[in-house]
Design a protein around this motif. Structure first.
Motif, PDB file in Angstrom:
ATOM      1  N   SER A 274       0.819  -1.216   0.000  1.00 41.03           N
ATOM      2  CA  SER A 274       0.000   0.000   0.000  1.00 41.03           C
ATOM      3  C   SER A 274       0.851   1.264   0.000  1.00 41.03           C
ATOM      4  O   SER A 274       0.308   2.360  -0.126  1.00 41.03           O
ATOM      5  N   ALA A 275       2.170   1.123   0.139  1.00 41.39           N
ATOM      6  CA  ALA A 275       3.109   2.249   0.272  1.00 41.39           C
ATOM      7  C   ALA A 275       2.868   3.048   1.541  1.00 41.39           C
ATOM      8  O   ALA A 275       3.346   4.170   1.675  1.00 41.39           O
ATOM      9  N   VAL A 276       2.134   2.466   2.483  1.00 44.31           N
ATOM     10  CA  VAL A 276       1.988   3.052   3.810  1.00 44.31           C
ATOM     11  C   VAL A 276       3.216   2.682   4.637  1.00 44.31           C
ATOM     12  O   VAL A 276       3.709   1.555   4.564  1.00 44.31           O
ATOM     13  N   HIS A 277       3.713   3.638   5.425  1.00 45.21           N
ATOM     14  CA  HIS A 277       4.827   3.354   6.328  1.00 45.21           C
ATOM     15  C   HIS A 277       4.279   2.699   7.594  1.00 45.21           C
ATOM     16  O   HIS A 277       3.331   3.216   8.203  1.00 45.21           O
ATOM     17  N   THR A 278       4.877   1.595   8.004  1.00 48.48           N
ATOM     18  CA  THR A 278       4.538   0.942   9.258  1.00 48.48           C
ATOM     19  C   THR A 278       5.772   0.953  10.137  1.00 48.48           C
ATOM     20  O   THR A 278       6.749   0.253   9.854  1.00 48.48           O
ATOM     21  N   PHE A 279       5.744   1.777  11.185  1.00 42.52           N
ATOM     22  CA  PHE A 279       6.924   2.007  12.017  1.00 42.52           C
ATOM     23  C   PHE A 279       6.604   1.724  13.487  1.00 42.52           C
ATOM     24  O   PHE A 279       5.444   1.713  13.906  1.00 42.52           O
ATOM     25  N   GLN A 289       1.026   3.578  11.703  1.00 48.17           N
ATOM     26  CA  GLN A 289       1.033   3.612  10.244  1.00 48.17           C
ATOM     27  C   GLN A 289       0.897   5.064   9.799  1.00 48.17           C
ATOM     28  O   GLN A 289       0.262   5.875  10.471  1.00 48.17           O
ATOM     29  N   MET A 290       1.503   5.366   8.655  1.00 46.42           N
ATOM     30  CA  MET A 290       1.324   6.714   8.133  1.00 46.42           C
ATOM     31  C   MET A 290       1.501   6.736   6.621  1.00 46.42           C
ATOM     32  O   MET A 290       2.330   6.028   6.062  1.00 46.42           O
ATOM     33  N   GLY A 291       0.671   7.554   5.995  1.00 48.75           N
ATOM     34  CA  GLY A 291       0.878   7.916   4.608  1.00 48.75           C
ATOM     35  C   GLY A 291       1.680   9.193   4.569  1.00 48.75           C
ATOM     36  O   GLY A 291       1.414  10.121   5.345  1.00 48.75           O
ATOM     37  N   VAL A 292       2.658   9.261   3.693  1.00 44.27           N
ATOM     38  CA  VAL A 292       3.584  10.395   3.655  1.00 44.27           C
ATOM     39  C   VAL A 292       3.612  11.015   2.271  1.00 44.27           C
ATOM     40  O   VAL A 292       3.803  10.312   1.269  1.00 44.27           O
ATOM     41  N   LEU A 381      -4.143   3.976   3.612  1.00 43.10           N
ATOM     42  CA  LEU A 381      -4.297   3.495   4.979  1.00 43.10           C
ATOM     43  C   LEU A 381      -5.459   2.509   5.081  1.00 43.10           C
ATOM     44  O   LEU A 381      -5.370   1.496   5.776  1.00 43.10           O
ATOM     45  N   ALA A 382      -6.545   2.804   4.377  1.00 39.94           N
ATOM     46  CA  ALA A 382      -7.692   1.889   4.389  1.00 39.94           C
ATOM     47  C   ALA A 382      -7.298   0.539   3.810  1.00 39.94           C
ATOM     48  O   ALA A 382      -7.685  -0.515   4.330  1.00 39.94           O
ATOM     49  N   ALA A 383      -6.497   0.561   2.737  1.00 39.50           N
ATOM     50  CA  ALA A 383      -6.032  -0.690   2.137  1.00 39.50           C
ATOM     51  C   ALA A 383      -5.127  -1.459   3.089  1.00 39.50           C
ATOM     52  O   ALA A 383      -5.021  -2.690   3.010  1.00 39.50           O
ATOM     53  N   ALA A 384      -4.455  -0.718   4.006  1.00 39.10           N
ATOM     54  CA  ALA A 384      -3.572  -1.356   4.989  1.00 39.10           C
ATOM     55  C   ALA A 384      -4.312  -1.755   6.259  1.00 39.10           C
ATOM     56  O   ALA A 384      -3.695  -2.192   7.226  1.00 39.10           O
ATOM     57  N   GLY A 385      -5.629  -1.576   6.268  1.00 39.55           N
ATOM     58  CA  GLY A 385      -6.424  -2.030   7.405  1.00 39.55           C
ATOM     59  C   GLY A 385      -6.768  -0.982   8.427  1.00 39.55           C
ATOM     60  O   GLY A 385      -7.313  -1.307   9.491  1.00 39.55           O
ATOM     61  N   THR A 386      -6.489   0.300   8.142  1.00 36.23           N
ATOM     62  CA  THR A 386      -6.771   1.374   9.096  1.00 36.23           C
ATOM     63  C   THR A 386      -7.722   2.375   8.459  1.00 36.23           C
ATOM     64  O   THR A 386      -7.354   3.074   7.499  1.00 36.23           O
ATOM     65  N   ARG A 387      -8.927   2.456   8.998  1.00 39.35           N
ATOM     66  CA  ARG A 387      -9.921   3.410   8.501  1.00 39.35           C
ATOM     67  C   ARG A 387     -10.070   4.535   9.517  1.00 39.35           C
ATOM     68  O   ARG A 387     -10.322   4.282  10.695  1.00 39.35           O
ATOM     69  N   LEU A 388      -9.930   5.755   9.045  1.00 40.49           N
ATOM     70  CA  LEU A 388      -9.973   6.915   9.927  1.00 40.49           C
ATOM     71  C   LEU A 388     -11.350   7.562   9.898  1.00 40.49           C
ATOM     72  O   LEU A 388     -11.934   7.756   8.830  1.00 40.49           O
ATOM     73  N   GLU A 389     -11.837   7.917  11.079  1.00 39.93           N
ATOM     74  CA  GLU A 389     -13.134   8.577  11.189  1.00 39.93           C
ATOM     75  C   GLU A 389     -13.006  10.063  11.440  1.00 39.93           C
ATOM     76  O   GLU A 389     -13.936  10.826  11.190  1.00 39.93           O
ATOM     77  N   ARG A 390     -11.839  10.494  11.937  1.00 34.84           N
ATOM     78  CA  ARG A 390     -11.568  11.908  12.135  1.00 34.84           C
ATOM     79  C   ARG A 390     -10.064  12.063  12.374  1.00 34.84           C
ATOM     80  O   ARG A 390      -9.374  11.076  12.706  1.00 34.84           O
ATOM     81  N   VAL A 391      -9.547  13.259  12.216  1.00 37.89           N
ATOM     82  CA  VAL A 391      -8.127  13.523  12.447  1.00 37.89           C
ATOM     83  C   VAL A 391      -7.987  14.852  13.178  1.00 37.89           C
ATOM     84  O   VAL A 391      -8.883  15.704  13.118  1.00 37.89           O
ATOM     85  N   THR A 392      -6.867  15.017  13.836  1.00 38.05           N
ATOM     86  CA  THR A 392      -6.512  16.286  14.468  1.00 38.05           C
ATOM     87  C   THR A 392      -5.417  16.942  13.640  1.00 38.05           C
ATOM     88  O   THR A 392      -4.489  16.267  13.181  1.00 38.05           O
ATOM     89  N   ALA A 393      -5.529  18.242  13.433  1.00 38.50           N
ATOM     90  CA  ALA A 393      -4.573  18.971  12.598  1.00 38.50           C
ATOM     91  C   ALA A 393      -3.375  19.435  13.414  1.00 38.50           C
ATOM     92  O   ALA A 393      -3.523  19.905  14.546  1.00 38.50           O
ATOM     93  N   VAL A 394      -2.188  19.312  12.819  1.00 40.46           N
ATOM     94  CA  VAL A 394      -0.960  19.747  13.459  1.00 40.46           C
ATOM     95  C   VAL A 394      -0.024  20.268  12.377  1.00 40.46           C
ATOM     96  O   VAL A 394      -0.168  19.934  11.199  1.00 40.46           O
TER      97      VAL A 394
END
Length: 484
Positions: A274-279, A289-292, A381-394
């Motif tokens: 998925s090209a998602v980073h898993t660290f 996990q993070m998309g960059v 991220l969804a393809a990697a198994g993580t579905r986000l419902e909301r995020v906080t901005a930084v």
């Protein structure tokens, strides 16, 4: 008191907090990036030391008494950089930075070895550390022959602070040499680049003590003896500690020089395809996990330089209300792209320009292009198994309410804006300094800030943003055909 030091790409920030995690003060030191060739990005490690001294000096000028009471220091920094030392711990060449793409051929060769994805849990991206060492071996053999130690940027700063060669799990996970599931260096992966564990720093968790501040530095900064230096974190994990993004289901979107869509996980969940980073996370027994994307505020700052305006002026010019996408599309691939493309050669583009395409229209396209790049990360991220419902901005770009409205609408999820305060990487590692010095419970310290406002997706513009995203998504293969 507890000090956080964040070694970024454009500067070093020193931030001081008290035992109640109240920010006492901060200071900064400036850094420049050298780009001697296309795709290259370097810094002289001695400049990191100068900038750190400048940042702490600024802090000391206004808060000398408080600085003298520091008991713990945390260090954060830009990830993936290759700092090469000889047998005497002298720097052999400028550090090759995270956004340097010269080692794309070496990255592809390492990534073809299935052990890398299997053990590291990630694609071998050109920006990661291992392919950079392979590039040095292929192109600078005299330097490689003298190589004795490889340190990440913040770990070189740590070496200067403590005299210790130490890294921690979150930053080490971005080298392509770490067995991320086991949280240990992999002899097999190191051997693939002609190295072994003797070239690597020792490993600690981000919450653990990594060393003691050297007496000469402590004296110069007006501190006492036995100031502990925590393991710390790579910049994104550090920001997560600052934002309290350490538990399952917690996520943030970071609008810094690069852009990150970050989600904390209780377990190791690799999906390199998925090209998602898993660290590893900075806290023990935690991963993320993070998309960059490689150009977030960097894209807006580039455009601001072209039109000779400040970035804030450009975003203010758009007004308060989110606009319908104009038909002009911007691909923010100024340094190539990571998630989901893994393409170091692709470059950016404006498409759909016409006579009516004024400065505001192009600003709007830049903001939307970055928002759509985050949407690519959301899908990955969804393809990697993580579905986000909301995020906080930084991050610095999160000061633009217009940009956050575009991101919320492009992703079709709410974006929470924290209450006033600095919850970035420097604050996160100041927290880690507190934990290491006091033996505190990480989850009791790394709590989320209060939410000031929530930006909801603009329901009236969801369809228009979907159509604009489809144009954006379809442009990459066309652009790739032209540029290849």
């Amino acid at each position: 008191m507890y000090l956080g030091l964040d070694l970024g790409t454009s500067g070093v920030k020193a931030l001081l907090i008290d035992e109640n995690q109240k920010i006492v003060g901060s200071g900064t030191g400036h850094l420049d990036v050298s780009r001697p060739h296309s795709g290259w990005s370097e810094q002289d490690p001695s400049h990191w030391i100068r900038a750190t001294e400048d940042a702490v000096a600024a802090l000391k000028a206004n808060h000398g008494r408080e600085l003298s009471a520091v008991k713990g220091i945390g260090v954060s920094g830009q990830m993936h950089g290759a700092t090469l030392l000889d047998v005497g711990d002298q720097v052999l060449r400028p550090c090759i930075l995270w956004n340097d793409t010269r080692s794309h051929a070496e990255a592809a060769e390492l990534d073809a070895n299935p052990k890398f994805r299997s053990l590291s849990g990630n694609i071998v991206f050109p920006g990661f550390t291992a392919p950079k060492i392979a590039w040095v071996r292929n192109n600078e053999p005299d330097i490689f022959a003298r190589l004795q130690r490889v340190l990440l940027p913040k770990d070189y700063l740590r070496f200067w602070l403590t005299g210790e060669h130490v890294s921690e799990m979150s930053d080490a996970a971005g080298t392509s040499w770490l067995d991320v599931g086991k949280r240990a260096w992999s002899p097999e992966l190191l051997a693939a680049t002609g190295l072994d564990e003797s070239y690597m720093p020792s490993l600690v968790e981000g919450t653990e003590v990594s060393g003691i501040l050297k007496p000469d530095v402590a004296a110069r900064w007006g501190m006492g003896d036995k100031v502990v230096v925590a393991g710390g974190a790579g910049d994104n994990a550090a920001s997560a500690c600052g934002m309290g993004t350490v538990g399952e289901g917690h996520a943030f979107v970071s609008l810094g020089t690069s852009g990150v869509l970050f989600a904390a996980n209780r377990a190791y969940l690799p999906n390199p395809e998925s090209a998602v980073h898993t660290f590893c996370h900075a806290l023990p027994d935690t991963w993320h996990q993070m998309g960059v994307i490689l150009s977030a505020t960097d894209a807006l700052n580039w455009y601001a330089g072209i039109v000779s305006r400040k970035a804030a002026e450009l975003t203010d010019e758009l007004g308060a209300d989110l606009r319908t996408p104009s038909g002009v599309t911007f691909l923010p691939y100024l340094s190539g792209e990571r998630t989901p493309l893994n393409d170091s050669a692709i470059r950016g583009s404006f498409q759909g320009l016409e006579h009516a395409s004024d400065r505001a229209v192009l600003t709007q396209a830049v903001l939307e292009g970055v928002a759509f790049a985050f949407r690519d990360c959301l899908h990955a991220l969804a393809a990697a198994g993580t579905r986000l419902e909301r995020v906080t901005a930084v991050g610095g770009g999160s000061r633009s309410t217009y940009w956050l409205k575009a991101i919320a609408t492009a992703l079709n999820i709410p974006v929470d804006v924290p209450a006033d305060g600095d919850f970035g990487a420097a604050f996160g590692v100041a927290r880690l300094g507190l934990i290491a010095a006091e033996g505190a419970d990480p989850h009791a310290i790394c709590v989320a800030p209060a939410t000031d406002t929530t930006i909801e997706p603009d329901a009236n513009l969801i369809g228009a943003f979907d159509a604009a995203y489809n144009r954006y998504h379809n442009l990459y293969p066309a652009l790739k055909g032209v540029q290849s």
